[in-house]
Motif scaffolding. Structure first.
Motif, PDB file in Angstrom:
ATOM      1  N   ALA A 153       0.575  -1.206   0.079  1.00 56.25           N
ATOM      2  CA  ALA A 153       0.214  -0.067  -0.037  1.00 56.25           C
ATOM      3  C   ALA A 153       0.580   1.400   0.157  1.00 56.25           C
ATOM      4  O   ALA A 153       0.721   2.198   0.004  1.00 56.25           O
ATOM      5  N   ASP A 154       2.096   0.970   0.266  1.00 54.76           N
ATOM      6  CA  ASP A 154       2.781   2.245   0.240  1.00 54.76           C
ATOM      7  C   ASP A 154       3.711   2.283  -1.095  1.00 54.76           C
ATOM      8  O   ASP A 154       4.441   3.641  -1.012  1.00 54.76           O
ATOM      9  N   ALA A 155       3.830   1.480  -1.914  1.00 54.19           N
ATOM     10  CA  ALA A 155       4.182   2.002  -3.217  1.00 54.19           C
ATOM     11  C   ALA A 155       4.532   3.367  -3.917  1.00 54.19           C
ATOM     12  O   ALA A 155       5.586   3.425  -3.845  1.00 54.19           O
ATOM     13  N   ASP A 156       3.203   3.723  -4.128  1.00 51.76           N
ATOM     14  CA  ASP A 156       2.959   5.388  -4.252  1.00 51.76           C
ATOM     15  C   ASP A 156       3.541   6.184  -3.346  1.00 51.76           C
ATOM     16  O   ASP A 156       4.384   7.399  -3.999  1.00 51.76           O
ATOM     17  N   SER A 157       3.967   6.380  -2.313  1.00 49.74           N
ATOM     18  CA  SER A 157       4.322   7.055  -1.532  1.00 49.74           C
ATOM     19  C   SER A 157       6.196   6.882  -1.452  1.00 49.74           C
ATOM     20  O   SER A 157       6.525   8.263  -1.962  1.00 49.74           O
ATOM     21  N   LEU A 158       6.354   5.812  -1.461  1.00 49.79           N
ATOM     22  CA  LEU A 158       7.343   5.457  -1.982  1.00 49.79           C
ATOM     23  C   LEU A 158       8.612   6.223  -2.782  1.00 49.79           C
ATOM     24  O   LEU A 158       8.789   7.034  -2.560  1.00 49.79           O
ATOM     25  N   GLU A 159       7.707   5.915  -4.267  1.00 52.50           N
ATOM     26  CA  GLU A 159       8.079   6.012  -5.437  1.00 52.50           C
ATOM     27  C   GLU A 159       7.746   7.132  -5.551  1.00 52.50           C
ATOM     28  O   GLU A 159       9.159   7.932  -6.318  1.00 52.50           O
ATOM     29  N   LYS A 160       7.046   8.138  -4.772  1.00 51.66           N
ATOM     30  CA  LYS A 160       7.413   9.770  -5.091  1.00 51.66           C
ATOM     31  C   LYS A 160       8.225  10.631  -4.403  1.00 51.66           C
ATOM     32  O   LYS A 160       9.387  11.574  -4.532  1.00 51.66           O
ATOM     33  N   MET A 161       8.587   9.945  -3.076  1.00 51.10           N
ATOM     34  CA  MET A 161       9.414   9.809  -2.349  1.00 51.10           C
ATOM     35  C   MET A 161      10.871   9.983  -3.145  1.00 51.10           C
ATOM     36  O   MET A 161      11.775  11.608  -2.185  1.00 51.10           O
ATOM     37  N   ILE A 162      11.224   8.894  -3.738  1.00 51.81           N
ATOM     38  CA  ILE A 162      12.182   8.832  -4.075  1.00 51.81           C
ATOM     39  C   ILE A 162      12.140   9.635  -5.283  1.00 51.81           C
ATOM     40  O   ILE A 162      13.868  10.024  -4.782  1.00 51.81           O
ATOM     41  N   ASP A 163      11.753   9.789  -6.009  1.00 54.78           N
ATOM     42  CA  ASP A 163      11.716  10.844  -6.787  1.00 54.78           C
ATOM     43  C   ASP A 163      12.153  12.557  -6.769  1.00 54.78           C
ATOM     44  O   ASP A 163      12.780  13.274  -7.078  1.00 54.78           O
ATOM     45  N   GLU A 164      10.973  12.666  -5.336  1.00 50.31           N
ATOM     46  CA  GLU A 164      11.755  13.616  -4.339  1.00 50.31           C
ATOM     47  C   GLU A 164      12.697  13.884  -3.867  1.00 50.31           C
ATOM     48  O   GLU A 164      13.649  15.411  -3.911  1.00 50.31           O
ATOM     49  N   ALA A 165      13.299  13.555  -3.955  1.00 45.69           N
ATOM     50  CA  ALA A 165      14.597  12.952  -3.030  1.00 45.69           C
ATOM     51  C   ALA A 165      15.282  13.585  -4.270  1.00 45.69           C
ATOM     52  O   ALA A 165      16.628  13.701  -3.811  1.00 45.69           O
ATOM     53  N   CYS A 166      15.139  12.806  -5.410  1.00 41.90           N
ATOM     54  CA  CYS A 166      16.787  13.234  -6.280  1.00 41.90           C
ATOM     55  C   CYS A 166      16.301  14.101  -6.310  1.00 41.90           C
ATOM     56  O   CYS A 166      17.501  14.954  -7.018  1.00 41.90           O
ATOM     57  N   LYS A 167      15.231  14.819  -6.543  1.00 41.02           N
ATOM     58  CA  LYS A 167      15.129  16.709  -7.125  1.00 41.02           C
ATOM     59  C   LYS A 167      15.475  17.247  -6.254  1.00 41.02           C
ATOM     60  O   LYS A 167      15.916  18.273  -6.669  1.00 41.02           O
ATOM     61  N   ALA A 168      15.674  17.072  -4.666  1.00 37.64           N
ATOM     62  CA  ALA A 168      16.297  17.859  -3.657  1.00 37.64           C
ATOM     63  C   ALA A 168      17.511  17.464  -4.121  1.00 37.64           C
ATOM     64  O   ALA A 168      18.284  18.425  -3.456  1.00 37.64           O
ATOM     65  N   THR A 169      18.348  15.605  -4.198  1.00 40.30           N
ATOM     66  CA  THR A 169      19.966  16.173  -4.225  1.00 40.30           C
ATOM     67  C   THR A 169      20.447  16.704  -5.481  1.00 40.30           C
ATOM     68  O   THR A 169      21.396  17.000  -5.425  1.00 40.30           O
ATOM     69  N   ALA A 170      19.898  16.258  -6.735  1.00 40.76           N
ATOM     70  CA  ALA A 170      19.813  17.545  -7.886  1.00 40.76           C
ATOM     71  C   ALA A 170      20.043  18.990  -7.251  1.00 40.76           C
ATOM     72  O   ALA A 170      20.939  19.482  -7.661  1.00 40.76           O
ATOM     73  N   LEU A 171      19.502  19.662  -6.377  1.00 43.45           N
ATOM     74  CA  LEU A 171      18.952  21.099  -6.176  1.00 43.45           C
ATOM     75  C   LEU A 171      20.184  21.446  -5.051  1.00 43.45           C
ATOM     76  O   LEU A 171      21.289  21.926  -5.620  1.00 43.45           O
ATOM     77  N   TRP A 172      20.928  20.338  -4.452  1.00 43.84           N
ATOM     78  CA  TRP A 172      21.712  20.571  -3.376  1.00 43.84           C
ATOM     79  C   TRP A 172      23.684  20.530  -3.953  1.00 43.84           C
ATOM     80  O   TRP A 172      23.981  20.814  -3.802  1.00 43.84           O
ATOM     81  N   VAL A 173      23.120  19.887  -4.841  1.00 43.42           N
ATOM     82  CA  VAL A 173      24.285  19.898  -5.599  1.00 43.42           C
ATOM     83  C   VAL A 173      24.633  20.776  -6.361  1.00 43.42           C
ATOM     84  O   VAL A 173      25.157  21.193  -6.758  1.00 43.42           O
ATOM     85  N   ALA A 174      23.621  21.889  -6.835  1.00 40.74           N
ATOM     86  CA  ALA A 174      23.142  22.480  -8.044  1.00 40.74           C
ATOM     87  C   ALA A 174      23.696  24.170  -7.306  1.00 40.74           C
ATOM     88  O   ALA A 174      23.819  24.893  -7.557  1.00 40.74           O
ATOM     89  N   GLU A 175      23.417  24.058  -5.881  1.00 44.32           N
ATOM     90  CA  GLU A 175      22.589  25.453  -5.506  1.00 44.32           C
ATOM     91  C   GLU A 175      22.654  25.215  -3.848  1.00 44.32           C
ATOM     92  O   GLU A 175      23.623  26.264  -2.965  1.00 44.32           O
ATOM     93  N   GLY A 176      23.232  24.290  -2.926  1.00 40.66           N
ATOM     94  CA  GLY A 176      23.524  23.930  -1.337  1.00 40.66           C
ATOM     95  C   GLY A 176      22.867  23.847  -1.115  1.00 40.66           C
ATOM     96  O   GLY A 176      21.657  23.629  -1.280  1.00 40.66           O
ATOM     97  N   THR A 177      23.097  23.316   0.339  1.00 42.42           N
ATOM     98  CA  THR A 177      22.019  23.330   1.218  1.00 42.42           C
ATOM     99  C   THR A 177      21.199  24.191   1.384  1.00 42.42           C
ATOM    100  O   THR A 177      19.773  23.706   1.670  1.00 42.42           O
ATOM    101  N   THR A 178      21.250  25.117   1.720  1.00 42.64           N
ATOM    102  CA  THR A 178      20.401  25.942   2.178  1.00 42.64           C
ATOM    103  C   THR A 178      19.088  26.354   1.564  1.00 42.64           C
ATOM    104  O   THR A 178      17.775  26.430   1.520  1.00 42.64           O
TER     105      THR A 178
END
Length: 188
Positions: A153-178
């Motif tokens: 039942a958590d599959a959709d939430s898990l997939e969305k969270m992984i996708d958001e984490a990839c986006k957050a990580t890309a932003l961290w690489v490009a623009e930093g933690t803040t």
């Protein structure tokens, strides 16, 4: 140069468990930014990728969670990585499933993988991306809960969270933690 660490436990029996969310995110990043392949290096599964003009080192420690610091320390010492250029991705029981929280530093919060990294690096001053897995139901220990697979039942939430984490990580690489904190903290 940036380094991104995904925490988890090696072995098929742990592949889809809550404790391995860091591995899951790193696998997606390696697939999106690199060639999808790892080599064995620094006591872990190691890959290099590029995001724009940034070279990014990616590591999944194969030392088991409680000894993650050994692999992270080896990578940091070899490449002389500034701790502000290190991002550790891992599970967090205190966040609801699907929620992300970036921090620029902090205690282990009881997480043994982070405890090992802090001990090995001699500092808690490194960015981290916490992935919400929620608390175990009453009567179930946290130790057994994190080693269980996500519910179907958590599959959709898990997939969305992984996708958001990839986006957050890309932003961290490009623009930093803040910048990443401002955009992604509290999102679910």
């Amino acid at each position: 140069m940036k380094a991104i660490i995904g925490l988890g436990n090696p072995g098929r029996e742990y592949e889809k468990t809550r404790h391995n969310i860091g591995f899951m995110v790193l696998d997606e990043i390696v697939s999106q930014w690199g060639d999808g392949k790892y080599t064995s290096k620094f006591q872990g599964a190691f890959a290099e990728a590029r995001l724009g003009s940034d070279k990014v080192l990616l590591l999944k420690p194969q030392t088991y969670m409680n000894l993650s610091g050994q692999a992270v320390g080896a990578l940091v010492n070899f490449y002389k990585i500034d701790l502000q250029d290190l991002l550790v991705i891992y599970d967090d029981l205190d966040l609801d499933l699907g929620r992300l929280r970036l921090r620029s530093r902090g205690s282990s919060g009881g997480h043994n993988g982070i405890k090992s990294i802090i001990s090995q690096l001699g500092s808690d001053s490194f960015p981290r991306l916490k992935m919400g897995i929620g608390r175990p139901p009453a009567g179930r220990s946290a130790a057994s809960y994190v080693l269980e697979s996500f519910a179907t039942a958590d599959a959709d939430s898990l997939e969305k969270m992984i996708d958001e984490a990839c986006k957050a990580t890309a932003l961290w690489v490009a623009e930093g933690t803040t910048a990443a904190m401002n955009q992604f903290n509290g999102k679910s």
